[in-house]
Design a protein around this motif. Structure first.
Motif, PDB file in Angstrom:
ATOM      1  N   GLU A   1       0.828  -1.212   0.000  1.00  0.00           N
ATOM      2  CA  GLU A   1       0.000   0.000   0.000  1.00  0.00           C
ATOM      3  C   GLU A   1       0.861   1.259   0.000  1.00  0.00           C
ATOM      4  OE1 GLU A   1      -3.138   0.103  -0.795  1.00  0.00           O
ATOM      5  OE2 GLU A   1      -2.902  -2.078  -0.918  1.00  0.00           O
ATOM      6  N   MET A   2       1.943   1.233   0.804  1.00  0.00           N
ATOM      7  CA  MET A   2       2.834   2.393   0.877  1.00  0.00           C
ATOM      8  C   MET A   2       3.482   2.634  -0.486  1.00  0.00           C
ATOM      9  SD  MET A   2       6.023   2.965   3.477  1.00  0.00           S
ATOM     10  CE  MET A   2       6.743   4.563   3.783  1.00  0.00           C
ATOM     11  N   TYR A   3       3.922   1.549  -1.108  1.00  0.00           N
ATOM     12  CA  TYR A   3       4.549   1.637  -2.426  1.00  0.00           C
ATOM     13  C   TYR A   3       3.584   2.288  -3.427  1.00  0.00           C
ATOM     14  CZ  TYR A   3       6.906   0.237  -6.731  1.00  0.00           C
ATOM     15  OH  TYR A   3       7.532   0.254  -7.962  1.00  0.00           O
ATOM     16  N   LYS A   4       2.366   1.776  -3.434  1.00  0.00           N
ATOM     17  CA  LYS A   4       1.376   2.280  -4.392  1.00  0.00           C
ATOM     18  C   LYS A   4       1.029   3.737  -4.124  1.00  0.00           C
ATOM     19  CE  LYS A   4      -2.128  -0.502  -4.992  1.00  0.00           C
ATOM     20  NZ  LYS A   4      -3.024  -1.675  -4.810  1.00  0.00           N
ATOM     21  N   TYR A   5       0.973   4.084  -2.833  1.00  0.00           N
ATOM     22  CA  TYR A   5       0.661   5.467  -2.492  1.00  0.00           C
ATOM     23  C   TYR A   5       1.751   6.420  -3.001  1.00  0.00           C
ATOM     24  CZ  TYR A   5      -0.665   9.676  -0.111  1.00  0.00           C
ATOM     25  OH  TYR A   5      -1.020  10.982   0.128  1.00  0.00           O
ATOM     26  N   ILE A   6       3.012   6.063  -2.711  1.00  0.00           N
ATOM     27  CA  ILE A   6       4.114   6.934  -3.140  1.00  0.00           C
ATOM     28  C   ILE A   6       4.182   6.977  -4.670  1.00  0.00           C
ATOM     29  CG2 ILE A   6       6.624   7.303  -3.088  1.00  0.00           C
ATOM     30  CD1 ILE A   6       6.655   5.862  -0.367  1.00  0.00           C
TER      31      ILE A   6
ATOM     32  N   GLU B   1      -4.827   5.735 -20.096  1.00  0.00           N
ATOM     33  CA  GLU B   1      -6.103   5.787 -19.385  1.00  0.00           C
ATOM     34  C   GLU B   1      -6.977   6.916 -19.954  1.00  0.00           C
ATOM     35  OE1 GLU B   1      -5.942   7.167 -15.246  1.00  0.00           O
ATOM     36  OE2 GLU B   1      -7.271   5.513 -14.695  1.00  0.00           O
ATOM     37  N   ALA B   2      -6.338   8.036 -20.273  1.00  0.00           N
ATOM     38  CA  ALA B   2      -7.076   9.173 -20.843  1.00  0.00           C
ATOM     39  C   ALA B   2      -7.660   8.795 -22.207  1.00  0.00           C
ATOM     40  CB  ALA B   2      -6.158  10.382 -20.956  1.00  0.00           C
ATOM     41  N   ILE B   3      -6.905   8.031 -22.985  1.00  0.00           N
ATOM     42  CA  ILE B   3      -7.391   7.583 -24.296  1.00  0.00           C
ATOM     43  C   ILE B   3      -8.582   6.637 -24.109  1.00  0.00           C
ATOM     44  CG2 ILE B   3      -6.798   6.199 -26.354  1.00  0.00           C
ATOM     45  CD1 ILE B   3      -3.872   7.280 -25.953  1.00  0.00           C
ATOM     46  N   HIS B   4      -8.475   5.771 -23.133  1.00  0.00           N
ATOM     47  CA  HIS B   4      -9.533   4.812 -22.827  1.00  0.00           C
ATOM     48  C   HIS B   4     -10.805   5.548 -22.361  1.00  0.00           C
ATOM     49  CE1 HIS B   4     -11.220   0.989 -21.570  1.00  0.00           C
ATOM     50  NE2 HIS B   4     -11.470   1.487 -20.385  1.00  0.00           N
ATOM     51  N   LYS B   5     -10.602   6.580 -21.556  1.00  0.00           N
ATOM     52  CA  LYS B   5     -11.723   7.395 -21.071  1.00  0.00           C
ATOM     53  C   LYS B   5     -12.445   8.072 -22.229  1.00  0.00           C
ATOM     54  CE  LYS B   5     -11.049   9.094 -16.375  1.00  0.00           C
ATOM     55  NZ  LYS B   5     -10.200  10.074 -15.684  1.00  0.00           N
ATOM     56  N   GLY B   6     -11.688   8.392 -23.272  1.00  0.00           N
ATOM     57  CA  GLY B   6     -12.257   9.040 -24.459  1.00  0.00           C
ATOM     58  C   GLY B   6     -12.985   8.052 -25.363  1.00  0.00           C
ATOM     59  N   LYS B   7     -13.368   6.926 -24.796  1.00  0.00           N
ATOM     60  CA  LYS B   7     -14.186   5.923 -25.500  1.00  0.00           C
ATOM     61  C   LYS B   7     -13.436   5.194 -26.630  1.00  0.00           C
ATOM     62  CE  LYS B   7     -17.874   6.934 -23.070  1.00  0.00           C
ATOM     63  NZ  LYS B   7     -17.447   6.624 -21.713  1.00  0.00           N
ATOM     64  N   ASN B   8     -12.150   5.149 -26.533  1.00  0.00           N
ATOM     65  CA  ASN B   8     -11.388   4.338 -27.475  1.00  0.00           C
ATOM     66  C   ASN B   8     -10.859   3.117 -26.725  1.00  0.00           C
ATOM     67  OD1 ASN B   8     -11.189   6.092 -30.014  1.00  0.00           O
ATOM     68  ND2 ASN B   8     -10.640   7.474 -28.355  1.00  0.00           N
TER      69      ASN B   8
ATOM     70  N   TYR C   1      -0.169  -1.668 -10.919  1.00  0.00           N
ATOM     71  CA  TYR C   1      -0.628  -0.716 -11.943  1.00  0.00           C
ATOM     72  C   TYR C   1      -2.106  -0.939 -12.263  1.00  0.00           C
ATOM     73  CZ  TYR C   1       4.159   0.803 -12.893  1.00  0.00           C
ATOM     74  OH  TYR C   1       5.412   1.329 -12.787  1.00  0.00           O
ATOM     75  N   GLU C   2      -2.462  -2.195 -12.367  1.00  0.00           N
ATOM     76  CA  GLU C   2      -3.858  -2.530 -12.694  1.00  0.00           C
ATOM     77  C   GLU C   2      -4.813  -1.919 -11.668  1.00  0.00           C
ATOM     78  OE1 GLU C   2      -4.684  -6.713 -12.449  1.00  0.00           O
ATOM     79  OE2 GLU C   2      -6.304  -6.598 -13.914  1.00  0.00           O
ATOM     80  N   SER C   3      -4.374  -1.871 -10.390  1.00  0.00           N
ATOM     81  CA  SER C   3      -5.263  -1.350  -9.348  1.00  0.00           C
ATOM     82  C   SER C   3      -5.300   0.193  -9.340  1.00  0.00           C
ATOM     83  CB  SER C   3      -4.842  -1.884  -7.979  1.00  0.00           C
ATOM     84  OG  SER C   3      -3.621  -1.285  -7.569  1.00  0.00           O
ATOM     85  N   ILE C   4      -4.314   0.818  -9.989  1.00  0.00           N
ATOM     86  CA  ILE C   4      -4.285   2.288 -10.020  1.00  0.00           C
ATOM     87  C   ILE C   4      -4.942   2.832 -11.291  1.00  0.00           C
ATOM     88  CG2 ILE C   4      -2.764   4.324 -10.122  1.00  0.00           C
ATOM     89  CD1 ILE C   4      -0.689   2.740  -8.481  1.00  0.00           C
ATOM     90  N   ILE C   5      -4.744   2.117 -12.400  1.00  0.00           N
ATOM     91  CA  ILE C   5      -5.141   2.625 -13.720  1.00  0.00           C
ATOM     92  C   ILE C   5      -6.451   1.967 -14.171  1.00  0.00           C
ATOM     93  CG2 ILE C   5      -4.435   2.663 -16.169  1.00  0.00           C
ATOM     94  CD1 ILE C   5      -2.789   4.495 -14.455  1.00  0.00           C
ATOM     95  N   ARG C   6      -7.386   2.788 -14.611  1.00  0.00           N
ATOM     96  CA  ARG C   6      -8.672   2.221 -15.053  1.00  0.00           C
ATOM     97  C   ARG C   6      -8.637   1.866 -16.537  1.00  0.00           C
ATOM     98  NH1 ARG C   6     -10.275   6.452 -11.884  1.00  0.00           N
ATOM     99  NH2 ARG C   6     -10.736   5.803  -9.761  1.00  0.00           N
ATOM    100  N   VAL C   7      -7.879   0.836 -16.833  1.00  0.00           N
ATOM    101  CA  VAL C   7      -7.778   0.291 -18.189  1.00  0.00           C
ATOM    102  C   VAL C   7      -7.696  -1.228 -18.010  1.00  0.00           C
ATOM    103  CG1 VAL C   7      -6.318   0.142 -20.265  1.00  0.00           C
ATOM    104  CG2 VAL C   7      -6.486   2.302 -19.045  1.00  0.00           C
ATOM    105  N   PRO C   8      -8.360  -1.991 -18.889  1.00  0.00           N
ATOM    106  CA  PRO C   8      -8.251  -3.452 -18.731  1.00  0.00           C
ATOM    107  C   PRO C   8      -6.817  -3.954 -18.937  1.00  0.00           C
ATOM    108  CG  PRO C   8      -9.892  -2.859 -20.412  1.00  0.00           C
ATOM    109  CD  PRO C   8      -9.235  -1.591 -19.992  1.00  0.00           C
ATOM    110  N   PHE C   9      -6.366  -4.779 -17.979  1.00  0.00           N
ATOM    111  CA  PHE C   9      -5.035  -5.398 -18.052  1.00  0.00           C
ATOM    112  C   PHE C   9      -5.206  -6.884 -18.325  1.00  0.00           C
ATOM    113  CE2 PHE C   9      -1.294  -3.015 -16.258  1.00  0.00           C
ATOM    114  CZ  PHE C   9      -1.887  -1.770 -16.188  1.00  0.00           C
TER     115      PHE C   9
END
Lengths: 183, 126
Positions: free
Chosen positions: A129-134, B82-89, B111-119
């Motif tokens: 979690e810390m890694y992801k936050y930073i 992610e911005a491109i994906h948000k733009g419906k592409n 990354y998958e948990s941070i970015i709203r794009v299918p991985f």
């Protein structure tokens, strides 16, 4: 009496040493160290999982050194190279050890120690979690450091960061960090 | 748009970006001391591509090693996607890892948990 870096360096050189270095920590030096250690790990026929971990942790340890070395203490410019640091990579029973050492201004100790102490209290999930936050919230510094190195090392090794600050003179300590990768 | 084609080195990955084919590829090692220098042109290229992307963009990330300095830059690359994906592409990210490399799989999951794009996580057999 001030901490004797040479004695400590000799002490670290016991056991099966893959690589030991003291001197200037430059980008070229990092390349050479990585090449040397990578080929030694291959010679050992080390399992690729361990090999990758050692390599990864070594990259972060070296680049942490590279990004955070303080200027040399005054009047020691003759005795030590510019951007002086030490590095020893060794194999002990059941684990690899990567030790680094560098001068640190006393005024920089508190912040670093606080960070290490915090990291050492965290579980694997907390570290994630810390890694992801930073990762998601902090900007890269001009030098390219991102404040993630120690967190990444703790996360990948699953071991506590072993550290000491040794008094060098009135203004400086010598900071030693050892990280262990279980094989 | 001019494509980007960069050969890999010991410290930097090979890169293939093609707006004509809608392919974004980063492969190899990414461990430079200062990754911003390397990634800035890639992020700038994606900013431009965002203006008129293909209906479908395929992203292949196949890294053997990457350092924490690169990890932030890779996130910047993903944020553009992610911005491109948000733009419906359509954007699909394929994250490759070697079968015993749990750290690389976990990095992809971060990354998958941070970015709203299918991985899609793709295991490569040794």
């Amino acid at each position: 009496m001030s901490f004797n870096i040479q004695d400590y360096y000799s002490e670290l050189n016991e056991g099966e040493v893959l690589l030991a270095y003291k001197g200037s920590i430059s980008s070229d030096l990092i390349n050479n160290v990585l090449d040397t250690v990578e080929s030694k790990l291959q010679d050992f026929n080390e399992h690729s999982k361990v090999r990758k971990k050692v390599y990864n942790v070594l990259v972060e340890s070296l680049q942490n050194l590279y990004h955070h070395i303080d200027d040399l203490p005054k009047n020691y410019e003759e005795e030590f190279d510019e951007r002086f640091g030490i590095l020893v990579v060794s194999k002990e029973t059941g684990r690899y050890r990567i030790s680094t050492g560098n001068f640190i201004k006393n005024t920089h100790i508190a912040k670093l120690e606080e960070k290490i102490k915090k990291i050492n209290t965290l579980s694997k999930d907390d570290l994630k979690e810390m890694y992801k936050y930073i990762l998601n919230h902090q900007k890269l510094s001009e030098k390219g450091g991102g404040g993630l190195g120690l967190v990444d090392i703790a996360r990948k090794t699953g071991n506590k960061l072993d550290y000491r600050f040794q008094v060098f003179n009135k203004e400086y300590n010598f900071f030693i960090l050892s990280v262990y990768i279980s094989d | 748009m001019e494509p980007i084609s960069i050969e890999g080195t010991a410290k930097t990955p090979s890169v293939q970006f093609s707006s004509k084919e809608g392919i974004i590829e980063i492969k190899g090692r990414s461990i430079p001391e200062n990754s911003v220098e390397f990634y800035k042109p890639l992020v700038d290229w994606l900013e431009q591509y965002k203006a008129s992307p293909l209906d479908k963009t395929k992203v292949n990330i196949q890294l053997e090693y990457f350092n924490t300095s690169s990890s932030k830059c890779i996130l910047d690359v993903f944020k553009k996607l992610e911005a491109i994906h948000k733009g419906k592409n359509e954007v699909e990210i394929y994250w490759y890892y070697e079968e015993d490399d749990e750290d690389m799989l976990e990095a992809g999951e971060d990354y998958e948990s941070i970015i709203r794009v299918p991985f899609k996580m793709i295991e490569i057999a040794d």
